[in-house]
Design a protein around this motif. Structure first.
Motif, short mmCIF file in Angstrom:
data_model
loop_
_atom_site.label_atom_id
_atom_site.label_comp_id
_atom_site.label_asym_id
_atom_site.label_seq_id
_atom_site.Cartn_x
_atom_site.Cartn_y
_atom_site.Cartn_z
N THR A 125 -4.39 5.97 4.69
CA THR A 125 -3.37 5.38 5.57
C THR A 125 -2.75 4.14 4.95
O THR A 125 -1.52 3.98 4.93
CB THR A 125 -3.99 5.02 6.93
OG1 THR A 125 -4.52 6.22 7.53
CG2 THR A 125 -2.94 4.41 7.86
N GLU A 126 -3.60 3.22 4.44
CA GLU A 126 -3.07 1.97 3.87
C GLU A 126 -2.24 2.23 2.63
O GLU A 126 -1.23 1.57 2.40
CB GLU A 126 -4.24 1.02 3.55
CG GLU A 126 -4.99 0.53 4.77
CD GLU A 126 -4.05 -0.13 5.77
OE1 GLU A 126 -3.18 -0.90 5.34
OE2 GLU A 126 -4.18 0.14 6.99
N ARG A 127 -2.65 3.20 1.80
CA ARG A 127 -1.87 3.51 0.61
C ARG A 127 -0.49 4.02 0.98
O ARG A 127 0.53 3.65 0.39
CB ARG A 127 -2.60 4.56 -0.25
CG ARG A 127 -1.98 4.75 -1.62
CD ARG A 127 -2.60 5.91 -2.35
NE ARG A 127 -1.98 7.17 -1.96
CZ ARG A 127 -2.41 8.37 -2.36
NH1 ARG A 127 -3.48 8.47 -3.11
NH2 ARG A 127 -1.79 9.46 -1.96
N LYS A 129 1.12 3.32 3.72
CA LYS A 129 1.91 2.19 4.23
C LYS A 129 2.49 1.38 3.08
O LYS A 129 3.65 0.95 3.13
CB LYS A 129 1.03 1.30 5.10
CG LYS A 129 0.67 1.91 6.45
CD LYS A 129 -0.20 0.95 7.26
CE LYS A 129 -0.57 1.54 8.62
NZ LYS A 129 -1.46 0.63 9.38
#
Length: 415
Positions: A125-127, A129
């Motif tokens: 998820t963070e990647r 974003k």
């Protein structure tokens, strides 16, 4: 079940499987989940043991299930290890129905003639974003470049119209020629600014954007390896790069507003000791490691009637420059004192100084001293400071010795 691995017992395997910091599942040829470790259960929102017996496709959105069956069959028909990053990014579904992006790597073993697949799953998820943020930054840069191009085209059309009109006015030819020369100078200056902006965009934007991209990719890898220190290191690199991009955009936006005369001066009564205390508190966190601000205020200096926002921008820019061009653990000195009927602010550093041959250009747009090296910057800061000082009807001067430091002094009327 694991007689094919004589070097490790079932008990030891279970201990490793259950204590792993990565999400791991063991799946049979029919796609039925045989084992799922605690990390996997937490990631997908299932109670302990509740995932056993589910199909892998139960963990995917309904519209993706049929296609995934084909992918799974193709793997079991032609099994080979698939490292993280070499496969497909998938959308997974939690028990509560919420969806999130994952990356999956696969390994396999043959037990009693049956292919068992080991799946290693990472929540990316963070990647995703970070990738989306990078895409938006690139789009914003293209929009700005497009607007600048339109402005150049508009100025060029205005110039052509002016020259045509001047040619028709024979009786004022001399004046017309002078106006045309001035217009050409403005056009030449604008073209130079465009070239310099493109140069800055290609370097000052590309470098931090590349850093964001590479760090975002490495964060995913280090997360999978359970190396939080390295993850934090690259998170800090991303934050630093974003701050640098923000600083560049702020400089460009400030210059644009100043060029267009859209900066208004709103005077107010400023209590100087409190004002400088706030400036110190706000900017200290941006200094290099070990750097410190030493503020000294003369006894006679109490109040100033001026624009606090503009004055804060002036001091922030000068202090930021002092920090950038000084080593760690160096002091930055700020002195406030009365100069006749005016208030003076002197910002002194112990940094690299400015070569004598560069000093006459220090307030020019896009100019950077020859000893700036790899220090990040656009060459706009001092030009913007000079324009802000002019708005306050003040003056700015400096003295500098190459290799020993610089002093920038701003003098502002008290009213």
């Amino acid at each position: 079940m694991f007689e094919s691995m004589p070097f490790i017992s079932n008990e030891t395997f279970q201990q490793i499987f259950q204590s792993s910091v990565e999400a791991i599942m063991l799946v049979d040829q029919q796609g039925r989940i045989l084992l799922a470790n605690p990390v996997t259960e937490r990631m997908f929102g299932y109670e302990k043991g509740a995932m056993i017996g589910l199909l892998v496709e139960d963990l995917l959105p309904e519209q993706m299930r049929a296609k995934h069956v084909g992918y799974r069959k193709n793997f079991t028909d032609h099994p080979e290890p698939r490292p993280m990053g070499m496969g497909r990014d998938l959308i997974a579904k939690r028990k509560d129905g919420s969806q999130f992006p994952v990356a999956v790597s696969l390994s396999y073993t043959n037990v009693d003639g049956q292919i068992l697949v080991m799946a290693f799953i990472s929540d990316i998820t963070e990647r995703k974003k970070a990738e989306e943020a990078l895409k938006r930054s690139e789009e914003q840069l293209l929009v700005y470049a497009s607007e600048l191009e339109k402005k150049v085209q508009s100025r060029t059309e205005d110039l052509a119209s002016t020259i045509t009109a001047l040619e028709k006015e024979v009786q004022v030819r001399k004046k017309a020629e002078e106006e045309a020369r001035k217009a050409l100078d403005r056009e030449r200056e604008l073209n130079e600014l465009k070239s310099k902006f493109v140069s800055i965009a290609s370097h000052e934007f590309r470098t931090p954007l590349s850093t964001v991209m590479s760090s975002a990719s490495l964060i995913s890898q280090y997360t999978e390896k359970g190396e939080p220190d390295k993850v934090n290191k690259h998170v800090l690199r991303i934050k630093s790069s974003v701050n640098h991009l923000t600083s560049i955009l702020n400089d460009l936006l400030s210059l644009g507003k100043l060029e267009e005369g859209k900066v208004d001066v709103n005077k107010e009564s400023i209590q100087l000791s409190e004002f400088l205390k706030e400036v110190k508190e706000e900017i200290t966190s941006t200094l290099k490691a070990g750097q410190r601000l030493e503020v000294r205020i003369g006894n006679a200096v109490e109040y100033l009637s001026s624009d606090a926002r503009i004055l804060r921008n002036i001091l922030f820019n000068l202090i930021s420059n002092a920090s950038k061009y000084s080593d760690e653990n160096k002091a930055i000195h700020i002195e406030c004192f009365m100069d006749g009927g005016n208030v003076a602010f002197a910002v002194r550093d112990e940094g690299i100084g400015i070569p004598a041959e560069d000093q006459k250009h220090m307030f020019d747009r896009f100019f950077r001293a020859s000893n700036a090296g790899n220090v990040q910057g656009t060459g706009l800061g001092l030009n913007i400071v000079k324009r802000y000082v002019d708005l306050l009807n003040g003056t700015i001067s400096f003295s500098s010795v190459h290799g020993k430091g610089s002093i920038f002094t701003v003098i502002i009327p008290t009213r």
